[in-house]
Motif scaffolding. Structure first.
Motif, short mmCIF file in Angstrom:
data_model
loop_
_atom_site.label_atom_id
_atom_site.label_comp_id
_atom_site.label_asym_id
_atom_site.label_seq_id
_atom_site.Cartn_x
_atom_site.Cartn_y
_atom_site.Cartn_z
N LYS B 710 -0.23 30.64 31.72
CA LYS B 710 0.65 31.44 30.88
C LYS B 710 2.12 31.21 31.27
N GLU B 711 2.35 31.13 32.56
CA GLU B 711 3.72 30.92 33.00
C GLU B 711 4.25 29.58 32.51
N ARG B 712 3.37 28.58 32.56
CA ARG B 712 3.78 27.28 32.05
C ARG B 712 4.08 27.34 30.55
N GLY B 715 6.65 30.96 30.21
CA GLY B 715 7.72 31.15 31.17
C GLY B 715 7.60 32.47 31.89
N PHE B 716 8.55 32.71 32.76
CA PHE B 716 8.53 33.93 33.55
C PHE B 716 9.90 34.54 33.44
N GLY B 717 9.94 35.81 33.08
CA GLY B 717 11.23 36.45 32.89
C GLY B 717 11.98 35.80 31.74
N ASP B 718 13.19 35.40 32.03
CA ASP B 718 14.03 34.86 30.96
C ASP B 718 13.82 33.36 30.76
N LYS B 719 13.18 32.77 31.74
CA LYS B 719 13.05 31.32 31.64
C LYS B 719 12.04 30.95 30.55
N LYS B 720 12.50 30.19 29.60
CA LYS B 720 11.60 29.73 28.54
C LYS B 720 11.35 28.24 28.73
#
Lengths: 426, 901
Positions: B710-712, B715-720
């Motif tokens: 999911k993170e890939r 992203g995590f937080g604001d990082k897309k």
């Protein structure tokens, strides 16, 4: 102690009354028992045509202290292992026991020891004890072979010969350029030993396809009853009837690209796969020939490969397989020559079968630092008699086969030696 | 799909199948679109599993049996024949080419354009696709060989296809390549009988090029054999030379090989196979080499050979390393005076002889290897015949003398080196360029019985095959009990003690473990494998006997269901029943053979077993046993797809991704390979099962890397993060699995701007969806979804089908494409070393690989590492596998995510 006793006996031999075996050693193999003994009395060998040496004793000219040479003869005799009873009888008929008793008058009879090697030294130890009261003092087999071979190569003239193109040629071995060599002892099986010096050796290879295989398979295939009969048969045979030759596969052509002539054997017994013929349809002579060629060639090849491996130029073949048989020697020689492209040479030993027994004989020294083993200083037999002796070996083979069997070739004397016995102390 | 059945033993009702068929006929259109006739798959002949029949023969109504179908080999085009005529045996290799009828398939053309595959341009294709067959005859029965050649008209072939109508008499200058002495000896006979000239090839040259070819091109060609244990050796192509090649024919040649065409015959011995057979015949009255070999299995050489213990009174001669059981002298005991030949058992004689010769060869080979510092010795030639004892003896000799420094290896195509080499000597065959991934070895029905028999006749015709199976193989699915391996007792071998690993008592010592080699030049190694050299597709190692037994039981229990399905898929006619029966016998025979000797067909993995089953089905002309079931499930799933898509669209991005993965895992329950799942089908509708299954998707799953994935993706937080450029989705089953599981996931990727390539089977396997079926499924789904429609159009999927429904429709923004490629195989598992060229091309720009289903992500590839991100999704529908692989239970889920390595 043992040796001392023998020494003592030797010293006293002047006064004793002949026909005494002072040293005896035995090599009990899978098929044959080989015995070497030294006798100071020549009378025992009545049918011996070799020059008879009077027993003598002399000072070694440059020797220090009490050197003396005892001369006498070394006798070589063999029995089939399966007829060990004959061997026992023979031994008990000799004065060996008496000798032993004399030597060890202070000991119990069961202390009499004779040097023995070969697997049978273990297997038949109890039998010897029981029947003859002898203890077999076991000498390691490979060591015996090497000692025996070294002894012969150094001490005996005209011991070694090559066999090329039907010609037997004696080779003079340079004592200083003897080592290293490959010793191939062809008994029931075959041992290959790299020899680097006295007592310096290594069994580097071997094969189970040896004399036992020849006789064993030969018997199954031809109903021959003895090794020599089988050899004799092979003389008359033609292996092309049985072996698949290169020409058989190539329609009579050579396969010259890889150096195979049309007469080269592509597959031993390869023609026997024919459906129309059974064992009975082949001549025993042809079978014997094919078998002999297969085994000799194989031994020659493996010997060569091992010689090559260690860069050995000389291959000495011993053991009771060869028996001065021309075809065998030829096959082995050709195999070595073929594969080595002439680089290596197969050489044969006249005392081929007795290496182990001789080696054990030379071993009469242990336990005593103050004496040396009997050493040969000189071979008395002239060249003429040597060849005569060789012939006789052949003859006596006949005797063995046709008349009395193995037992009675007791006086197969092949040569006479002076035995030099150095006793440092005394 | 996945493959395997559990221990659950429910039965599928035949009635169910009938219902399915009725249902099916109601929707003619779907049948037409979704179930292309099996025959059409033949047209895609560049893909791996080529069938034994020509496409033409089975076009039209497949229930109407055109005789041509039943005589598949008649349509073979023979183009090459090569012979090795030795002193005892004739080895024959022939090549049959399957006409390459390239179909101008719109989808395919589109895919190729997009992927940059221009026909044939990526490699100049000098290699003909086709098959290599291996046959042998006794040289003394050369007439049988000539008859065989004549009956198959092998001598009439040639590289020129115009010659192929093979009734034409051979032209004056027809030439066949041959090697071995017989090429000289029998040249006239060939001229006279067949009117062909023999072109003679040098024997050593042939042996070497044959061996080099095998070692380079066949994956499980070489193996070691020590103490009854056979192990395949992976040969590093770059570290192959130098080696010693020992060819044991009638005689023995030893050749030092330094490279292609670089070799020297360094030695040889006249004590070889001819000696064994010749002496053996004289001594035992055996009628054949194999009989003699078989005798040896029951022999005891200690009655014949003089052992060290016999000389030393039972003691070892330890100082020089000889134990009591060592053979001091072969046949040394038969010198005994009181016994003659008839007093010895032929069994003992045969064994003693075999040992003597094998050992001697091993010893001389070792000495020659030593001489040139060669570590590897390959043994070939027809002496060995896969005979465990022979191989053990040779291995032991090499091991003993080299003190473990040198290794004896054997070749599966042992006897055919020379013939192969002669074959290689034809110019223009292109075999030199052949790589290991171009070759697929198939074991046709005959393999356990007739493969490699000394002489024909070939059972080319399906009808003959069936009759043969009926005649010779007992019906039933029982597996014959395995024969225990090497007894603990050992007997010796001269200088050279060897365990008496007489190995498996095989009634068929003569049988070659050699199949038919399929040359498929279009296969490639999957480019995204992190390390193709160490890649091993199989997760489960069947060399573990317990494991083997388990899977064999599973497969045999599943067999009757499968036969029922297969027969029903062909209309349940008498003919279908007869074929079904023959299939069951043939497959059981394969299983029995493998149970007896697991390495008989090369290294055995579960994937191989499952593929063997599919191949066997096809061999008996069951091309798609699950056809009707697949159609019904696709329809049912497509019906509920719009609702599912609506539901998904109402979720947040986070929730949607989780729901999608849940959906894939849940839908993966629809698996006809799994008995447990089959049972479920009768208890509810597809959508009910799907929903129920999804409800159970409680995280954490047994293997749960979802958060990383999911993170890939998000992203995590604001990082897309950047979306993936292209994703390869290896799909599994038809029905809910593809429609409700993978398609929605594909849609999500497309929506995020990732190109999607759906990778599906080239040929049917169980209920797996095939590349042929996918475009229609996508087209149907696209009716309800703009994203899919746009992408499918862009990917060329809708050219033929539905694309023109809304002719005026133009998307504002051009969509990323959705494509379909075939994977090049017809098995529930996938070996990524051999995939279709279009998949390899599609992989070029891919940065995400998603493997779905037990077959492709668990049974195989569970441990595979990729150069790009990889996601493996599956529901484990087998208790044993769950326990073994993930230490879990049946219905546990696996979501394994591994970022690019």
């Amino acid at each position: 102690m043992e040796v001392k006793g023998i020494d003592g006996k030797l010293e006293k031999s002047d006064s004793t009354s002949a026909d005494e075996i002072s040293h005896l050693s035995i090599d009990i193999g899978g098929s044959l028992i080989k015995i070497v003994y030294f006798s100071t009395n020549s009378k025992c060998s009545t049918n011996d045509e070799a020059p008879t040496l009077s027993k003598e004793r002399q000072e070694v000219p440059n020797g220090d202290l009490n050197h003396h040479i005892l001369s006498g003869r070394l006798y070589f005799i063999k029995f089939e292992t399966s007829k060990i009873e004959d061997c026992i009888k023979f031994l008990s008929s000799k004065k060996l026991q008496k000798c032993g008793a004399q030597c060890h008058h202070s000991h119990a009879v069961d202390k009499i020891k004779i040097k023995a090697t070969g697997g049978g030294a273990f297997k038949f130890a109890d039998l010897f004890k029981e029947k003859l009261g002898l203890t077999l003092d076991k000498v390691e087999e490979m060591e015996s072979l090497v000692t025996g071979a070294n002894f012969l190569l150094k001490a005996a003239n005209h011991e070694v010969y090559t066999y090329i193109g039907g010609q037997k040629e004696y080779v003079q071995i340079d004592q200083n350029d003897l080592y290293p060599y490959l010793l191939v002892n062809i008994g029931s099986g075959v041992s290959m030993i790299k020899v680097d010096g006295d007592g310096k050796f290594q069994r580097v290879s071997g094969t189970s396809v040896g004399g036992g295989t020849f006789l064993g398979l030969g018997k199954l295939l031809t109903k021959c009853q003895s090794f020599d009969e089988l050899l004799e048969l092979s003389h008359l045979g033609n292996n092309r009837v049985i072996d698949m030759l290169v020409g058989d596969i190539y329609g009579g052509l050579d396969y010259s690209k890889i150096g195979l002539a049309s007469t080269a054997i592509a597959s031993s017994f390869g023609k026997a796969i024919s459906e129309n013929k059974e064992l009975e349809d082949y001549k025993p002579e042809d079978i014997a020939r094919s078998l002999l060629r297969m085994i000799s060639n194989n031994i020659g090849q493996i010997a060569y490969l091992n010689a090559l491996r260690f860069g050995l130029k000389r291959i000495f073949l011993g053991g009771f397989f060869i028996r001065d048989h021309a075809y065998t020697m030829d096959t082995i020689s050709v195999a070595v020559d073929f594969w080595s492209k002439g680089e290596a040479k197969a050489m044969f030993l006249r005392h081929e079968g007795f290496l182990g027994a001789l080696g054990a004989f030379m071993n009469y020294k242990d336990g005593s630092t103050d004496s040396m083993p009997p050493q040969l200083v000189e071979q008395q037999a002239a060249k003429r008699s040597s060849s005569c002796i060789v012939d006789r070996i052949h003859n006596s083979t006949h005797v063995q086969e046709n008349e009395n069997g193995a037992t009675d070739c007791r006086l197969r004397v092949s040569s006479s030696f002076k035995i030099y016995d150095e006793v440092k102390r005394c | 799909m996945a493959s395997s059945t559990t221990k659950d033993h429910s039965h599928i009702e035949i009635d169910g199948i009938n219902e399915e068929s009725q249902q099916m006929t109601e929707k003619d259109i779907v049948e037409k679109d979704m179930a292309p006739l099996p025959g059409s798959s033949i047209h895609r002949s560049s893909s791996r599993p080529q069938l034994d029949v020509s496409g033409a023969a089975i076009q039209g109504n497949f229930e109407e049996k055109d005789p041509a179908i039943l005589l598949p080999n008649q349509t073979d085009d023979i183009s090459h024949l090569a012979l090795d005529i030795g002193g005892s045996l004739i080895k024959l290799i022939y090549f049959s080419r399957h006409a390459d009828r390239q179909v101008d398939d719109g989808r395919k053309r589109k895919v190729k354009e997009r992927l940059g595959v221009t026909n044939g341009s990526r490699r100049s294709y000098p290699i003909l696709g086709g098959r290599l067959h291996f046959v042998k005859f006794e040289t003394s029965k050369i007439n049988e060989c000539l008859d065989f050649i004549h009956s198959k008209q092998l001598h009439c072939g040639g590289m020129d296809p115009r010659c192929w109508p093979s009734d034409a008499p051979p032209s004056e200058n027809a030439v066949i390549k041959a090697t071995g002495g017989g090429a000289y000896k029998f040249a006239d006979l060939f001229k006279e009988r067949l009117g062909v000239s023999i072109e003679k090839e040098d024997e050593m040259n042939c042996l070497v090029s044959g061996a080099n070819f095998l070692l380079k091109a066949i994956r499980h060609e070489a193996f070691t054999h020590m103490e009854g244990h056979k192990e395949f050796v992976q040969i590093d192509q770059n570290d192959l030379f130098p080696y010693l090649l020992v060819n044991i024919g009638s005689g023995v040649s030893m050749i030092k090989v330094d490279g292609d065409g670089q070799f020297q015959r360094v030695s040889g011995t006249n004590v070889g196979g001819g000696t064994y057979w010749g002496l053996g015949r004289l001594l035992t009255k055996c009628k054949s080499f194999d009989e003699l070999l078989e005798l040896s299995q029951r022999g005891d050489n200690s009655t014949i050979d003089m052992l060290v213990g016999d000389i030393y009174g039972g003691m070892d001669y330890s100082k020089i390393g000889l134990s009591a059981s060592t053979i001091a002298s072969s046949f040394g005991k038969t010198i005994s005076e009181n016994k003659d030949l008839k007093d010895y058992k032929p069994e003992d004689i045969s064994l003693s002889l075999l040992r003597m010769i094998s050992y001697n060869i091993g010893q001389i080979a070792y000495l020659n290897a030593l001489r040139f510092g060669l570590k590897r010795i390959f043994f070939g030639g027809f002496f060995i015949r896969g005979h465990a004892y022979t191989m053990d003896t040779i291995s032991f000799a090499v091991q003993f003398w080299s003190k473990g420094d040198a290794q004896a290896m054997f070749l599966r195509h042992e006897g055919f080196l020379g013939a192969l080499g002669a074959f290689m000597s034809y110019e223009k065959h292109g075999l030199d360029d052949l790589m290991v991934h171009h070759l697929v070895e198939r074991f046709p029905m005959g393999a356990p019985y007739i493969g490699g028999n000394i002489h024909g006749p070939p059972l080319g015709d399906l009808n003959e095959k069936i009759s043969w199976m009926e005649k010779f193989v007992r019906k039933g699915t029982e597996i014959t009990a395995p024969v225990p391996m090497a007894p603990p007792a050992t007997t010796g071998l001269g200088g050279f003690e060897v365990p008496s690993s007489k190995g498996v008592l095989r009634s068929d010592a003569s049988k070659l473990n050699v199949g038919v080699l399929h040359l498929v030049p279009s296969l490639e190694v999957f480019p995204l494998l992190a390390d193709p050299k160490t890649y091993e597709p199989n997760t489960i190692d069947l060399s573990d006997h317990g494991e083997l037994e388990y899977w064999f039981t599973v497969l045999s229990e599943h067999l009757s269901d499968l036969v029922d399905k297969a027969v029903a898929s062909e209309g349940g006619t008498d003919d279908a029943k007869r074929r079904g029966d023959a299939f069951a016998r043939a497959f059981s025979a394969h299983l029995a053979r493998l149970m007896e000797e697991p390495a008989a067909y090369g290294k055995l993995g579960l994937a191989n077993l499952l593929e063997l089953r599919e191949e066997c089905l096809r061999e008996f002309h069951f091309f798609d046993a699950y056809r009707t079931i697949k159609q019904r499930e696709n329809e049912a799933s497509l019906a509920v797809l719009p609702d599912l898509l609506m539901e998904l669209d109402s979720l947040t991005e986070d929730m949607r991704l989780l729901t999608l993965i849940e959906g894939v895992l849940a839908a993966n329950i629809f698996d006809w390979g799994s008995r447990a799942c089959v049972d479920l089908y009768h208890k509810g509708t597809i959508i009910e099962i799907y929903r129920m299954s999804r409800k159970k998707m409680q995280r954490p799953w047994r293997v749960d890397d979802f958060d990383a994935f999911k993170e890939r993706m998000l992203g995590f937080g604001d990082k897309k993060p950047q979306p993936h450029k292209r994703a390869l989705l290896f799909v599994d089953n038809s029905g809910a699995d593809i429609v409700l599981g993978m398609l929605p996931l594909a849609r999500e990727l497309l929506r995020r701007g990732t190109e999607v390539v759906l990778v599906a089977n080239s040929l049917p396997a169980l209920n797996d969806v095939t590349a042929m079926e996918l475009p229609d499924i996508v087209a149907e789904a696209a009716k309800h979804c703009d994203i899919l429609r746009g992408a499918a159009e862009a990917g060329g999927l809708l050219v033929d089908a539905m694309s023109n429904i809304q002719d005026g429709y133009k998307e504002n923004t051009p969509s990323v494409p959705l494509m379909v490629v075939e994977n090049g195989c017809g098995s529930p598992c996938i070996d990524l070393r051999q995939v279709s060229s279009e998949l390899a091309a599609a992989a070029k720009d891919a940065d995400l690989v998603i493997l779905e289903g037990m077959g492709r992500s668990l049974h195989t590839n569970y441990n595979a590492k990729f150069k790009c991100d990889a996601l493996k999704l599956a529901m484990v529908k087998n208790q044993r596998l769950a326990a073994k692989l993930v230490k879990g239970n049946i219905y546990d889920c696996v979501c394994r995510y591994e970022p690019a390595s």
